[in-house]
Design an enzyme around this catalytic site. Sequence first.
Site, PDB file in Angstrom:
ATOM      1  N   CYS A   1       0.805  -1.435   0.185  1.00 35.48           N
ATOM      2  CA  CYS A   1      -0.166  -0.364   0.038  1.00 35.48           C
ATOM      3  C   CYS A   1       0.571   0.948   0.046  1.00 35.48           C
ATOM      4  O   CYS A   1       1.759   1.236   0.756  1.00 35.48           O
ATOM      5  CB  CYS A   1      -0.800  -0.072   1.498  1.00 35.48           C
TER       6      CYS A   1
ATOM      7  N   GLU B   1      -3.846   1.404  -5.978  1.00 38.88           N
ATOM      8  CA  GLU B   1      -2.529  -0.050  -6.477  1.00 38.88           C
ATOM      9  C   GLU B   1      -3.205   0.260  -8.133  1.00 38.88           C
ATOM     10  O   GLU B   1      -3.737   1.049  -8.393  1.00 38.88           O
ATOM     11  CB  GLU B   1      -3.016  -1.306  -6.275  1.00 38.88           C
TER      12      GLU B   1
END
Length: 231
Positions: free
Chosen positions: A2, A105
Amino acid sequence: MCGRYTLTVTLEELMLRYWIEEARFPFHQPKYNVAPGQQVFAVIHDGTKRRLGQLKWGLVPPWADDPKIGFKMINARAETAAAKPAFAEPIRRKRCLIPADGFYEWKKQGNGKQPMRIALRDRAVFSFAGLYEIWEAPDGSRISSCTILTTEPNSLMSPIHDRMPVILDPADEPLWLERRPLDTGELNRIFKPYDADKLEAYPVTPAVGKADFDSPECIKPYRQDEQLELF
């Protein structure tokens, strides 16, 4: 992993969400592209009550010679964190909630990558499972920093990336903030991938790749035939 996320709610909404009685911040500007190295909001429990504060994203262990090591520690693998020197003590007693309302992402697509934003279907604020630490320089100055734990992807995330952040079930947030070591069963339950049915992923502008691009345009659904005017 992340590496970018969003927190677009007001300070008042954050305080209400986490039962914070008071905060030392005059205001909170919505963040559409939170990046490593920045100061981020985090919630800890001081033994008496919950506190909302800011930590630098990228954990700096107390034994580090150079605080720049934090840029290599923005994430920690949940499965192995307890065995790593940088994370062993924090996972025992220095756990925190890192509020977010979405994260980014990059999904492989042809010869390139398409940034995706992942958020709860109801767009509510959620909590990453975080760890924090305090590093002290020889001159006495301190850096309070944090990392975000990651786990295996759920069915929504697996076509996008092979990892995803640990998103806490709201019912587990008080447990995560307890100032005691958690047993293996408690940790395994917390570290399981978040329910894919509660999440949604959609493409966003490639401009989110620029850490200094922080605009509502970051979270708008994006079509490849669109071009964002940056200037």
